[in-house]
Design an enzyme around this catalytic site. Structure first.
Site, PDB file in Angstrom:
ATOM      1  N   LYS A 255      11.370   0.077  -2.426  1.00 27.81           N
ATOM      2  CA  LYS A 255      10.464  -1.024  -2.737  1.00 27.81           C
ATOM      3  C   LYS A 255       9.036  -0.485  -2.718  1.00 27.81           C
ATOM      4  O   LYS A 255       8.608   0.121  -1.749  1.00 27.81           O
ATOM      5  CB  LYS A 255      10.601  -2.156  -1.699  1.00 27.81           C
ATOM      6  CG  LYS A 255      11.840  -3.022  -1.868  1.00 27.81           C
ATOM      7  CD  LYS A 255      11.721  -4.005  -3.017  1.00 27.81           C
ATOM      8  CE  LYS A 255      10.737  -5.116  -2.749  1.00 27.81           C
ATOM      9  NZ  LYS A 255      11.158  -6.045  -1.713  1.00 27.81           N
ATOM     10  N   HIS A 256       8.315  -0.709  -3.815  1.00 30.76           N
ATOM     11  CA  HIS A 256       6.912  -0.310  -3.911  1.00 30.76           C
ATOM     12  C   HIS A 256       6.703   1.152  -3.520  1.00 30.76           C
ATOM     13  O   HIS A 256       5.836   1.503  -2.723  1.00 30.76           O
ATOM     14  CB  HIS A 256       6.029  -1.248  -3.100  1.00 30.76           C
ATOM     15  CG  HIS A 256       5.972  -2.635  -3.677  1.00 30.76           C
ATOM     16  ND1 HIS A 256       5.269  -2.938  -4.820  1.00 30.76           N
ATOM     17  CD2 HIS A 256       6.575  -3.784  -3.285  1.00 30.76           C
ATOM     18  CE1 HIS A 256       5.424  -4.214  -5.114  1.00 30.76           C
ATOM     19  NE2 HIS A 256       6.216  -4.755  -4.195  1.00 30.76           N
ATOM     20  N   ASN A 418       0.588   7.263   5.803  1.00 28.80           N
ATOM     21  CA  ASN A 418       1.359   7.963   6.818  1.00 28.80           C
ATOM     22  C   ASN A 418       2.760   7.367   6.909  1.00 28.80           C
ATOM     23  O   ASN A 418       2.950   6.165   6.715  1.00 28.80           O
ATOM     24  CB  ASN A 418       0.680   7.838   8.186  1.00 28.80           C
ATOM     25  CG  ASN A 418      -0.629   8.587   8.282  1.00 28.80           C
ATOM     26  OD1 ASN A 418      -0.724   9.734   7.898  1.00 28.80           O
ATOM     27  ND2 ASN A 418      -1.647   7.922   8.815  1.00 28.80           N
ATOM     28  N   HIS A 579       1.723  10.423  -1.858  1.00 29.34           N
ATOM     29  CA  HIS A 579       0.964   9.282  -2.380  1.00 29.34           C
ATOM     30  C   HIS A 579       1.202   9.163  -3.877  1.00 29.34           C
ATOM     31  O   HIS A 579       1.442  10.161  -4.544  1.00 29.34           O
ATOM     32  CB  HIS A 579      -0.530   9.448  -2.117  1.00 29.34           C
ATOM     33  CG  HIS A 579      -0.892   9.325  -0.661  1.00 29.34           C
ATOM     34  ND1 HIS A 579      -0.942   8.117  -0.001  1.00 29.34           N
ATOM     35  CD2 HIS A 579      -1.195  10.271   0.258  1.00 29.34           C
ATOM     36  CE1 HIS A 579      -1.281   8.325   1.260  1.00 29.34           C
ATOM     37  NE2 HIS A 579      -1.439   9.615   1.446  1.00 29.34           N
TER      38      HIS A 579
END
Length: 579
Positions: A255-256, A418, A579
């Site tokens: 998810k995301h 993180n 990221h």
């Protein structure tokens, strides 16, 4: 010159400084209308334009004059052929992108592909040591000012370097626009795939593409969005790595762009079968891995993206049908499994296939705020070898702990930083991702791990929902139960209406006593722990094995905390931010 803004002014200034002006076609006509003396290109080439203007400047007399260096051999050869040297090249390209935006026919679009102009720009930019290239009218004034200020009426090397780079950027962008157009025209759905929309639904223009022969990923049902593809490609990498390092089928729930769960096909206990809500289902190895991945955090997995390392079989497809999901990526599908999945979401369930042999380039790129960034891909290999550097007094590491640490470490590699992950029995049981504080990651992941364990409490094992209660409602009700917030989230009457056989509400002591039985957990972190507080909290949850990079000024305190709690601490050699 397609854009003739200020061209006559610039040509007049150059002519006044002693430059001979050479031009062709419409550009020559424009300059002559301004009463500027112009030498036609055909006078230099001694050849008339061909193919209705397609070939005008593509001639040695022009390009030798641009590419000739200042060395003796080049100048001598130019003299022998009687060709002039060109010092300045002014050119901008046919407005290809503007034509495409207007939706013209392909034959008309093709005629807007500039060949001679691109060749002029690249030749002049290549020979920047001698030649000044201009591809934008905005540069006319600064070039003229420098020429006028210099006694030899030339330009500086620094200016020529700057303009050469600009020309190469222009031709690169031009080539991209052309290849992008032809991807749509010739290889739509193969080398290029339109996406439903971008990150948000109002971001309409979205696609995924490759400059290679074909995309390694294809849609066999539904149209993915931008976020779907981010989830698909990240989750695919995760399950592939899990499969490669363990040799077992692997699954992930995303998810995301972070895993809500990930797991390998470790057989489920009877208690885990019930808490995973898969009692009565056939559990093949692939289905088992999926059941574990989905059971890590069932609330977060609502509407998730699924990744499977192996072919989706019928048993796995039936499990997927039972829950709410957006889409799936897998290397293949059993024909009947594919037909079952195509029925999800009224036929809109996104089903992607991925070429398992695909290997990405070593360098990856990203555009942020219109600026380009590149980096070496994170190719850090996570296998048993990375678990060899044990830096605490206790050094015993069981095969189960080794497996769980690999699962947790691969999970954080593909979680937004993180991130900290708890694992048990070959699956993620709690993941804290995207937190600015390391201790918050540890607490969030630990609290999720505790909820995973509380869902296996004997009171719930012996309960039964009423017929007709949907699985999503079951998840919400169970979540209220294990959090101890039944009377906060709903009235007691509403609570009772869900149950055929209601579980006894857990007292605080019963809750704590059950949580104390959870132990032998493994935890991995994508970067160092700045303080020992993370270790102290993890110990309370039941963590006995930790893998983490080091590098904090308080490393000694962290190691000391692990020694105090009899925790095995493994130092990883690389940080795993994502990221």
């Amino acid at each position: 010159v397609s854009n003739r803004e200020n061209l006559s002014w610039f040509a007049t200034r150059l002519y006044e400084l002693g430059y001979e002006i050479v031009a062709s076609g419409g550009t020559a006509a424009c300059l002559m209308e301004s009463h500027i003396s112009v030498t036609q290109v055909s006078q230099i080439t001694r050849h008339q334009p061909m193919l209705n203007g397609r070939v005008k400047t593509l001639h040695p007399a022009i390009h030798a004059g641009i590419l000739a260096r200042s060395c003796h051999d080049d100048l001598q050869e130019m003299k022998e052929f009687g060709y002039p040297l060109f010092d300045i090249v002014v050119c901008n390209l046919y407005p290809f992108e503007q034509m495409v935006k207007h939706g013209v026919e392909i034959q008309d679009t093709i005629e807007q592909i500039d060949i001679g102009g691109v060749t002029l720009l690249r030749a002049a930019a290549k020979n920047y040591h001698r030649v000044t290239v201009l591809c934008n009218p905005d540069d006319y004034v600064r070039v003229y000012n420098e020429i006028e200020a210099n006694e030899d009426h030339g330009t500086s090397l620094e200016l020529r370097k700057d303009l050469a780079l600009k020309a190469f950027n222009v031709t690169a962008g031009y080539d991209f626009a052309i290849s992008n157009y032809f991807r749509y025209e010739f290889k739509a759905g193969k080398a290029q795939m339109d996406l439903r929309y971008g990150i948000n639904s109002h971001q309409k223009q979205a696609q995924i593409f490759t400059s290679g022969h074909a995309l390694p990923v294809a849609s066999v049902n539904g149209q993915p969005s931008f976020i779907n593809m981010l989830d698909a490609l990240n989750s695919w990498q995760l399950v592939q790595e899990l499969h490669q390092v363990t040799g077992m089928p692997a699954a992930a729930s995303f998810k995301h762009v972070s895993p809500a769960g990930a797991a390998i096909a470790v057989p489920l206990s009877e208690r885990e079968i019930v808490s995973s809500m898969v009692k009565g289902f056939e559990l093949t190895d692939m289905a088992t891995a999926y059941a574990r991945a989905r059971s890590a955090d069932r609330l977060s997995s609502f509407g998730d993206w699924i990744a499977l390392s192996d072919t989706c079989d019928i048993a796995t497809a039936k499990l997927i049908l039972a829950d709410v999901s957006d889409g799936i990526i897998a290397p293949g599908y059993h024909p009947h499994a594919l037909q079952l999945l195509k029925k999800k979401k009224n036929g809109k369930f996104v089903i992607l296939t991925m070429d398992a042999s695909y290997r990405p380039p070593a360098i990856e790129y990203r555009t942020v705020y219109g600026l380009q960034m590149q980096q070496e891909r994170n190719n850090y290999i996570i296998d048993s070898q990375i678990l060899s550097n044990i830096i605490t007094d206790v050094k015993q590491l069981t095969n189960k702990a080794r497996l769980d640490l690999l699962v947790a470490t691969i999970a954080v590699k593909y979680a937004q930083s993180n991130s900290v992950c708890y694992a048990c029995n070959g699956q993620v049981i709690g993941l804290g991702a995207g937190q600015q504080s390391r201790i918050h990651c540890v607490r969030l992941a630990g609290e999720k791990a505790q909820l995973w364990w509380l869902r296996q409490h004997p009171f719930l094992m012996d309960s039964q929902f009423k017929e007709g209660v949907k699985r999503a409602q079951m998840n919400n009700v169970i979540d209220s139960y294990v959090r101890g917030t039944v009377d906060v989230d709903m009235s007691r009457d509403d609570w009772k209406n869900y149950w055929e056989k209601e579980p006894m509400i857990l007292s605080l002591d019963q809750r704590q006593n059950w949580l104390k039985q959870m132990d032998k957990l493994s935890m991995s972190s994508d970067a160092f722990f700045p303080f020992r507080d993370s270790i102290d909290f993890a110990n309370l949850v039941g963590v006995q094995h930790i893998a983490t990079p080091m590098g904090s000024t308080h490393d000694r305190d962290v190691i000391s905390a692990c020694n105090d709690k009899k925790i095995v601490l493994i130092q990883l050699s690389k940080r795993l931010f994502h990221h």
